[in-house]
Design an enzyme around this catalytic site. Structure first.
Site, PDB file in Angstrom:
ATOM      1  N   ASP A   1       0.866  -1.174   0.000  1.00 48.36           N
ATOM      2  CA  ASP A   1       0.000   0.000   0.000  1.00 48.36           C
ATOM      3  C   ASP A   1       0.906   1.228   0.000  1.00 48.36           C
ATOM      4  OD1 ASP A   1      -1.620   2.137   0.702  1.00 48.36           O
ATOM      5  OD2 ASP A   1      -2.726   1.022   2.220  1.00 48.36           O
ATOM      6  N   ILE A   2       0.756   2.067  -0.992  1.00 50.47           N
ATOM      7  CA  ILE A   2       1.657   3.231  -1.122  1.00 50.47           C
ATOM      8  C   ILE A   2       1.563   4.159   0.091  1.00 50.47           C
ATOM      9  CG2 ILE A   2       0.056   4.730  -2.434  1.00 50.47           C
ATOM     10  CD1 ILE A   2       3.332   4.611  -3.906  1.00 50.47           C
TER      11      ILE A   2
ATOM     12  N   ASN B   1      -5.479  13.515 -10.612  1.00 54.75           N
ATOM     13  CA  ASN B   1      -6.059  14.055 -11.845  1.00 54.75           C
ATOM     14  C   ASN B   1      -5.770  15.548 -11.887  1.00 54.75           C
ATOM     15  OD1 ASN B   1      -8.407  15.583 -10.684  1.00 54.75           O
ATOM     16  ND2 ASN B   1      -8.888  13.527  -9.936  1.00 54.75           N
TER      17      ASN B   1
ATOM     18  N   GLY C   1      -9.183   5.365  -6.008  1.00 55.60           N
ATOM     19  CA  GLY C   1      -7.906   4.646  -6.146  1.00 55.60           C
ATOM     20  C   GLY C   1      -6.829   5.152  -5.199  1.00 55.60           C
ATOM     21  N   VAL C   2      -5.608   5.252  -5.724  1.00 57.48           N
ATOM     22  CA  VAL C   2      -4.469   5.718  -4.934  1.00 57.48           C
ATOM     23  C   VAL C   2      -4.744   7.116  -4.374  1.00 57.48           C
ATOM     24  CG1 VAL C   2      -2.021   6.306  -5.022  1.00 57.48           C
ATOM     25  CG2 VAL C   2      -2.860   4.490  -6.436  1.00 57.48           C
ATOM     26  N   ASP C   3      -5.302   7.959  -5.212  1.00 55.82           N
ATOM     27  CA  ASP C   3      -5.566   9.355  -4.844  1.00 55.82           C
ATOM     28  C   ASP C   3      -6.460   9.417  -3.593  1.00 55.82           C
ATOM     29  OD1 ASP C   3      -5.537  12.083  -5.128  1.00 55.82           O
ATOM     30  OD2 ASP C   3      -6.774  12.153  -6.934  1.00 55.82           O
TER      31      ASP C   3
ATOM     32  N   SER D   1      -1.784   5.426 -13.983  1.00 58.00           N
ATOM     33  CA  SER D   1      -2.684   5.309 -15.153  1.00 58.00           C
ATOM     34  C   SER D   1      -3.280   3.931 -15.410  1.00 58.00           C
ATOM     35  CB  SER D   1      -2.006   5.783 -16.463  1.00 58.00           C
ATOM     36  OG  SER D   1      -2.019   7.184 -16.557  1.00 58.00           O
TER      37      SER D   1
ATOM     38  N   TYR E   1      -7.697   5.002 -15.191  1.00 57.24           N
ATOM     39  CA  TYR E   1      -7.325   5.567 -16.504  1.00 57.24           C
ATOM     40  C   TYR E   1      -7.065   4.502 -17.574  1.00 57.24           C
ATOM     41  CZ  TYR E   1      -7.160  10.411 -14.764  1.00 57.24           C
ATOM     42  OH  TYR E   1      -7.473  11.658 -14.270  1.00 57.24           O
TER      43      TYR E   1
HETATM   44  N1  AR6 Z   1      -1.377   1.609  -2.928  1.00 54.98           N
HETATM   45  C1  AR6 Z   1      -0.805   1.214  -4.087  1.00 54.98           C
HETATM   46  N2  AR6 Z   1      -1.492   1.059  -5.241  1.00 54.98           N
HETATM   47  C2  AR6 Z   1      -2.819   1.276  -5.203  1.00 54.98           C
HETATM   48  C3  AR6 Z   1      -3.496   1.700  -4.033  1.00 54.98           C
HETATM   49  C4  AR6 Z   1      -2.712   1.856  -2.845  1.00 54.98           C
HETATM   50  N3  AR6 Z   1      -3.251   2.254  -1.698  1.00 54.98           N
HETATM   51  N4  AR6 Z   1      -4.825   1.853  -4.347  1.00 54.98           N
HETATM   52  C5  AR6 Z   1      -4.966   1.521  -5.649  1.00 54.98           C
HETATM   53  N5  AR6 Z   1      -3.768   1.172  -6.178  1.00 54.98           N
HETATM   54  P1  AR6 Z   1      -5.737   4.504  -9.932  1.00 54.98           P
HETATM   55  P2  AR6 Z   1      -5.046   6.004 -12.389  1.00 54.98           P
HETATM   56  C6  AR6 Z   1      -3.430   0.772  -7.566  1.00 54.98           C
HETATM   57  O1  AR6 Z   1      -7.121   4.310 -10.438  1.00 54.98           O
HETATM   58  O2  AR6 Z   1      -5.339   4.852 -13.264  1.00 54.98           O
HETATM   59  C7  AR6 Z   1      -8.345   8.643  -9.326  1.00 54.98           C
HETATM   60  O3  AR6 Z   1      -9.710   8.802  -9.136  1.00 54.98           O
HETATM   61  C8  AR6 Z   1      -4.554   0.327  -8.462  1.00 54.98           C
HETATM   62  O4  AR6 Z   1      -4.854  -1.039  -8.216  1.00 54.98           O
HETATM   63  O5  AR6 Z   1      -5.544   4.926  -8.519  1.00 54.98           O
HETATM   64  O6  AR6 Z   1      -3.804   6.816 -12.646  1.00 54.98           O
HETATM   65  C9  AR6 Z   1      -7.629   9.954  -9.610  1.00 54.98           C
HETATM   66  O7  AR6 Z   1      -8.228  11.037  -8.937  1.00 54.98           O
HETATM   67  C10 AR6 Z   1      -3.944   0.541  -9.847  1.00 54.98           C
HETATM   68  O8  AR6 Z   1      -3.103  -0.561 -10.169  1.00 54.98           O
HETATM   69  O9  AR6 Z   1      -4.942   5.626 -10.812  1.00 54.98           O
HETATM   70  C11 AR6 Z   1      -7.751  10.092 -11.089  1.00 54.98           C
HETATM   71  O10 AR6 Z   1      -8.974  10.677 -11.464  1.00 54.98           O
HETATM   72  C12 AR6 Z   1      -3.048   1.751  -9.666  1.00 54.98           C
HETATM   73  O11 AR6 Z   1      -2.944   1.936  -8.244  1.00 54.98           O
HETATM   74  C13 AR6 Z   1      -7.696   8.660 -11.575  1.00 54.98           C
HETATM   75  O12 AR6 Z   1      -8.126   7.862 -10.481  1.00 54.98           O
HETATM   76  C14 AR6 Z   1      -3.562   3.044 -10.283  1.00 54.98           C
HETATM   77  O13 AR6 Z   1      -4.957   3.146 -10.202  1.00 54.98           O
HETATM   78  C15 AR6 Z   1      -6.287   8.240 -11.923  1.00 54.98           C
HETATM   79  O14 AR6 Z   1      -6.311   6.948 -12.457  1.00 54.98           O
END
Ligand code: AR6
Length: 181
Positions: A16-17, A30, A38-40, A127, A131
């Site tokens: 977990d980041i 974004n 997600g991560v954000d 992404s 994304y």
């Molecule tokens: N730690 C590590 N990786 C994670 C975590 C975590 N806690 N949570 C999710 N992931 P995403 P994007 C992984 O959707 O595609 C947001 O709404 C997840 O499984 O977080 O760049 C933003 O506000 C995936 O493999 O990022 C933007 O609008 C990876 O992180 C949009 O999503 C990226 O998934 C950005 O989309």
């Protein structure tokens, strides 16, 4: 598994980041910088309101963050002192500049870290969630950008890829091994 490039340690791990104890962690944000899923979402939840407060100040100054660019805030309550917010491209088939924009997201995050004297940094898989960037291709771009940066810069001296699943971890490690051949 750890690798060394020009004295920089490159690590791949599942995790977990928000739990990383690197000096900075990278957020897959974004352009609005106002948070999301997600991560954000996880970073803002774990880090608390100070991160959003600083994001709003950056918005007031420069009106958000363009795709491929990066900005920096405090880490708030996170173990990491800083969050570098970068914006990866939304996948639209691959011929709208997505590969170059994804590469820029990694390189500009590293550049900002180096400018701030940050010695350790952790990246999520930018992404490849909401994304929809195909992970095999994204992983190749990510590890390529990181290796290139590490080969020509002394800091950060530790760069982690923190993947959320075993499958994603395997894909990133395979991409690195392919590059290293
Ligand atoms: N730690 C590590 N990786 C994670 C975590 C975590 N806690 N949570 C999710 N992931 P995403 P994007 C992984 O959707 O595609 C947001 O709404 C997840 O499984 O977080 O760049 C933003 O506000 C995936 O493999 O990022 C933007 O609008 C990876 O992180 C949009 O999503 C990226 O998934 C950005 O989309």
């Amino acid at each position: 598994m750890d690798y060394i490039v020009n004295g920089t340690k490159i690590m791949f791990l599942r995790g977990d980041i928000t739990r990383q104890d690197t000096e900075a962690i990278v957020n897959a944000a974004n352009s609005s910088l106002l948070g999301g899923g997600g991560v954000d979402g996880a970073i803002h939840r774990a880090g608390g309101p100070q991160i959003l407060e600083e994001c709003k100040q950056i918005r007031a100054r420069q009106g958000g963050c363009p795709t491929g660019e990066a900005v920096i805030t405090t880490g708030g309550n996170l173990p990491a002192r800083y969050v570098i917010h970068t914006v990866g491209p939304v996948w639209r088939g691959g011929d709208r500049g997505e590969p170059e924009l994804l590469r820029n997201a990694y390189l500009n995050s590293l550049k900002l870290a180096a400018e701030k004297g940050i010695k350790s940094i952790a990246f999520p898989s930018i992404s490849t969630g909401a994304y929809r960037f195909p992970i095999d291709q994204a992983a190749g771009i990510a590890v390529g950008a990181v290796r290139e940066f590490a080969a020509s810069h002394d800091i950060p001296s530790e760069i982690r890829f923190v993947l959320f699943s075993d499958r994603d971890l395997q894909v990133y490690q395979a991409a690195w091994e392919k590059l290293a051949q």
